[in-house]
Design a protein around this motif. Structure first.
Motif, PDB file in Angstrom:
ATOM      1  N   ARG A  41       0.832  -1.203   0.000  1.00  0.00           N
ATOM      2  CA  ARG A  41       0.000   0.000   0.000  1.00  0.00           C
ATOM      3  C   ARG A  41       0.869   1.256   0.000  1.00  0.00           C
ATOM      4  N   ASP A  42       1.917   1.250   0.824  1.00  0.00           N
ATOM      5  CA  ASP A  42       2.789   2.416   0.900  1.00  0.00           C
ATOM      6  C   ASP A  42       3.567   2.619  -0.403  1.00  0.00           C
ATOM      7  N   LEU A  43       4.046   1.522  -1.000  1.00  0.00           N
ATOM      8  CA  LEU A  43       4.774   1.629  -2.265  1.00  0.00           C
ATOM      9  C   LEU A  43       3.877   2.179  -3.360  1.00  0.00           C
ATOM     10  N   GLU A  44       2.636   1.739  -3.370  1.00  0.00           N
ATOM     11  CA  GLU A  44       1.685   2.253  -4.358  1.00  0.00           C
ATOM     12  C   GLU A  44       1.431   3.740  -4.141  1.00  0.00           C
ATOM     13  N   ALA A  45       1.312   4.136  -2.868  1.00  0.00           N
ATOM     14  CA  ALA A  45       1.093   5.542  -2.556  1.00  0.00           C
ATOM     15  C   ALA A  45       2.301   6.382  -2.965  1.00  0.00           C
ATOM     16  N   MET A  46       3.516   5.849  -2.797  1.00  0.00           N
ATOM     17  CA  MET A  46       4.721   6.558  -3.210  1.00  0.00           C
ATOM     18  C   MET A  46       4.723   6.797  -4.710  1.00  0.00           C
ATOM     19  N   GLU A  47       4.312   5.770  -5.470  1.00  0.00           N
ATOM     20  CA  GLU A  47       4.251   5.926  -6.924  1.00  0.00           C
ATOM     21  C   GLU A  47       3.239   6.988  -7.312  1.00  0.00           C
ATOM     22  N   LYS A  48       2.072   6.975  -6.657  1.00  0.00           N
ATOM     23  CA  LYS A  48       1.040   7.965  -6.962  1.00  0.00           C
ATOM     24  C   LYS A  48       1.498   9.371  -6.610  1.00  0.00           C
ATOM     25  N   ALA A  49       2.349   9.465  -5.585  1.00  0.00           N
ATOM     26  CA  ALA A  49       2.858  10.772  -5.172  1.00  0.00           C
ATOM     27  C   ALA A  49       3.962  11.290  -6.083  1.00  0.00           C
ATOM     28  N   GLY A  50       4.379  10.468  -7.070  1.00  0.00           N
ATOM     29  CA  GLY A  50       5.392  10.915  -8.020  1.00  0.00           C
ATOM     30  C   GLY A  50       6.797  10.537  -7.660  1.00  0.00           C
ATOM     31  N   LEU A  51       6.984   9.769  -6.555  1.00  0.00           N
ATOM     32  CA  LEU A  51       8.327   9.319  -6.216  1.00  0.00           C
ATOM     33  C   LEU A  51       8.735   8.211  -7.187  1.00  0.00           C
ATOM     34  N   PRO A  52      10.002   8.190  -7.628  1.00  0.00           N
ATOM     35  CA  PRO A  52      10.427   7.276  -8.698  1.00  0.00           C
ATOM     36  C   PRO A  52      10.646   5.843  -8.239  1.00  0.00           C
ATOM     37  N   VAL A  53       9.575   5.185  -7.770  1.00  0.00           N
ATOM     38  CA  VAL A  53       9.660   3.813  -7.303  1.00  0.00           C
ATOM     39  C   VAL A  53       9.300   2.880  -8.458  1.00  0.00           C
ATOM     40  N   ARG A  54      10.143   1.883  -8.687  1.00  0.00           N
ATOM     41  CA  ARG A  54       9.911   0.948  -9.779  1.00  0.00           C
ATOM     42  C   ARG A  54       9.975  -0.489  -9.259  1.00  0.00           C
ATOM     43  N   CYS A  55       9.156  -1.361  -9.827  1.00  0.00           N
ATOM     44  CA  CYS A  55       9.138  -2.766  -9.471  1.00  0.00           C
ATOM     45  C   CYS A  55       9.644  -3.587 -10.651  1.00  0.00           C
ATOM     46  N   GLU A  56      10.598  -4.471 -10.380  1.00  0.00           N
ATOM     47  CA  GLU A  56      11.171  -5.304 -11.431  1.00  0.00           C
ATOM     48  C   GLU A  56      11.126  -6.768 -11.005  1.00  0.00           C
ATOM     49  N   SER A  57      11.014  -7.672 -11.979  1.00  0.00           N
ATOM     50  CA  SER A  57      11.037  -9.107 -11.700  1.00  0.00           C
ATOM     51  C   SER A  57      12.464  -9.602 -11.809  1.00  0.00           C
ATOM     52  N   GLY A  58      12.944 -10.205 -10.739  1.00  0.00           N
ATOM     53  CA  GLY A  58      14.321 -10.682 -10.716  1.00  0.00           C
ATOM     54  C   GLY A  58      14.402 -12.179 -10.815  1.00  0.00           C
ATOM     55  N   TYR A  59      15.350 -12.749 -10.097  1.00  0.00           N
ATOM     56  CA  TYR A  59      15.604 -14.186 -10.127  1.00  0.00           C
ATOM     57  C   TYR A  59      14.361 -14.947  -9.686  1.00  0.00           C
ATOM     58  N   ARG A  60      13.950 -15.942 -10.511  1.00  0.00           N
ATOM     59  CA  ARG A  60      12.769 -16.769 -10.240  1.00  0.00           C
ATOM     60  C   ARG A  60      11.507 -15.931 -10.069  1.00  0.00           C
ATOM     61  N   GLY A  61      11.479 -14.807 -10.733  1.00  0.00           N
ATOM     62  CA  GLY A  61      10.282 -13.980 -10.723  1.00  0.00           C
ATOM     63  C   GLY A  61      10.073 -13.169  -9.464  1.00  0.00           C
ATOM     64  N   GLU A  62      11.058 -13.184  -8.548  1.00  0.00           N
ATOM     65  CA  GLU A  62      10.914 -12.412  -7.312  1.00  0.00           C
ATOM     66  C   GLU A  62      10.965 -10.920  -7.628  1.00  0.00           C
ATOM     67  N   LYS A  63      10.010 -10.201  -7.088  1.00  0.00           N
ATOM     68  CA  LYS A  63       9.921  -8.769  -7.371  1.00  0.00           C
ATOM     69  C   LYS A  63      10.882  -7.977  -6.489  1.00  0.00           C
ATOM     70  N   THR A  64      11.560  -7.052  -7.144  1.00  0.00           N
ATOM     71  CA  THR A  64      12.497  -6.171  -6.443  1.00  0.00           C
ATOM     72  C   THR A  64      12.078  -4.726  -6.678  1.00  0.00           C
ATOM     73  N   TRP A  65      12.060  -3.959  -5.589  1.00  0.00           N
ATOM     74  CA  TRP A  65      11.686  -2.556  -5.670  1.00  0.00           C
ATOM     75  C   TRP A  65      12.947  -1.703  -5.577  1.00  0.00           C
ATOM     76  N   ARG A  66      12.995  -0.700  -6.423  1.00  0.00           N
ATOM     77  CA  ARG A  66      14.161   0.177  -6.417  1.00  0.00           C
ATOM     78  C   ARG A  66      13.732   1.576  -6.832  1.00  0.00           C
ATOM     79  N   LEU A  67      14.675   2.495  -6.706  1.00  0.00           N
ATOM     80  CA  LEU A  67      14.441   3.872  -7.133  1.00  0.00           C
ATOM     81  C   LEU A  67      15.049   4.079  -8.509  1.00  0.00           C
ATOM     82  N   ALA A  68      14.299   4.717  -9.372  1.00  0.00           N
ATOM     83  CA  ALA A  68      14.789   5.033 -10.709  1.00  0.00           C
ATOM     84  C   ALA A  68      14.935   6.544 -10.826  1.00  0.00           C
TER      85      ALA A  68
END
Length: 312
Positions: A41-68
């Motif tokens: 919920r907080d990560l989604e709110a950060m994205e809506k607020a315009g903060l550069p949060v990105r979600c990527e699929s890594g090893y074995r499909g595990e999602k990793t969150w980072r700043l872009a």
């Protein structure tokens, strides 16, 4: 909660920023002590607020969150004099050491120092020898970071917070519940303004005396008309009172008048200069403890005219 609390979002932002490769939800849950549901919920709110949060699929499909890098925005750069000013201002902010604000600031200033280079830093460090920042009585928050995070989270998520507080008069500690309403920075010290369930009223607590704090699941509703500035409008610092506002009038001798006239002591102040060079300072206050101590610091050069209980 429709939106993530700014304090929680700031802490999360810093954790993400500190990792070049980002972080998984499991990483963040372990560090921040919150559930995956809350994090999503907080990560989604950060994205809506315009903060550069990105979600990527890594090893074995595990999602990793980072700043872009923010899209559509120019890179953040400083002119040389801007970077130099930030470096020179660092000692003025050192009283925040140990808080999440200082952690982020320290990272930013490390980048500034790298940008300036060794020769420029040597020059600036020589210049800084001409400046001295004194802070008598400044509180040490070096080990109060977790407690500060907890009370800020409690305030912004409206969660009752359990604190273990050390009394300044007795040195004894007591554990009780508060409803955090805001933070006040006053003369090098950080104070928590909260409704104390133990005392049945709003009080201020020095953050450096909060030895432990934990935001509980219980929610509270702050007063609908609460405003931190209004709550402290009748104080001469951080002490506040529920009593009515009254006029405080103090007469200062000529050898103290110039110093008093040059200062900004309170939003309500009124200064009247008298023919002999003395002056009267009028303030609208509801709490007299701090102004009383301030007047006494002038010794015989200051005389309280009203109210009677302060004059006595």
């Amino acid at each position: 909660m429709a939106d993530a609390a700014p304090a929680a979002r700031f802490a999360l932002y810093g954790r993400l920023l500190s990792r070049d490769g980002g972080a998984t939800l499991n990483d963040l849950c372990g560090e921040l002590g919150v559930s995956k549901k809350t994090l999503r919920r907080d990560l989604e709110a950060m994205e809506k607020a315009g903060l550069p949060v990105r979600c990527e699929s890594g090893y074995r499909g595990e999602k990793t969150w980072r700043l872009a890098s923010p899209e559509g925005l120019p890179p953040l750069t400083f002119a040389w004099d801007e970077a130099a000013a930030l470096h020179l201002a660092r000692p003025l902010l050192a009283s925040l050491r140990g808080t999440f604000i200082w952690e982020a600031l320290d990272r930013a200033l490390a980048k500034v120092r790298a940008h300036l280079g060794e020769k420029a830093l040597a020059c600036l460090n020589g210049l800084s020898g001409g400046f001295l920042a004194t802070a008598p009585g400044t509180a040490d928050l070096a080990d109060r970071g977790p407690a500060l995070d907890a009370v800020m989270l409690g305030r912004e998520e409206r969660r009752v917070t359990e604190i273990r507080y050390r009394s300044g008069s007795t040195g004894e500690t007591d554990r009780f519940a508060v409803e955090p309403l805001g933070l006040v920075w006053h003369r090098g010290r950080l104070y928590l303004h909260a409704h104390s369930r133990k005392h049945g009223e709003q009080r201020t607590f020095r953050v450096d005396r909060i030895e432990e704090a934990e935001a509980t699941p219980e929610r509270f509703d702050p007063p609908a008309d609460f405003d931190l500035r209004v709550a402290h409008a009748g104080s001469f610092g951080v002490w506040q009172s529920d009593g009515p506002t009254r006029t405080v009038r103090v007469r200062f001798a000529p050898d103290a008048a110039r110093y008093v006239a040059a200062g900004r002591w309170h939003d309500s102040q009124r200064v009247d200069v008298l023919p002999d060079g003395s002056l009267t300072l009028s303030l609208e206050l509801s709490a007299f403890e701090e102004v009383g101590a301030w007047v006494l610091s002038f010794g015989p050069r200051a005389e309280v005219l009203e109210p009677p209980e302060l004059r006595n």
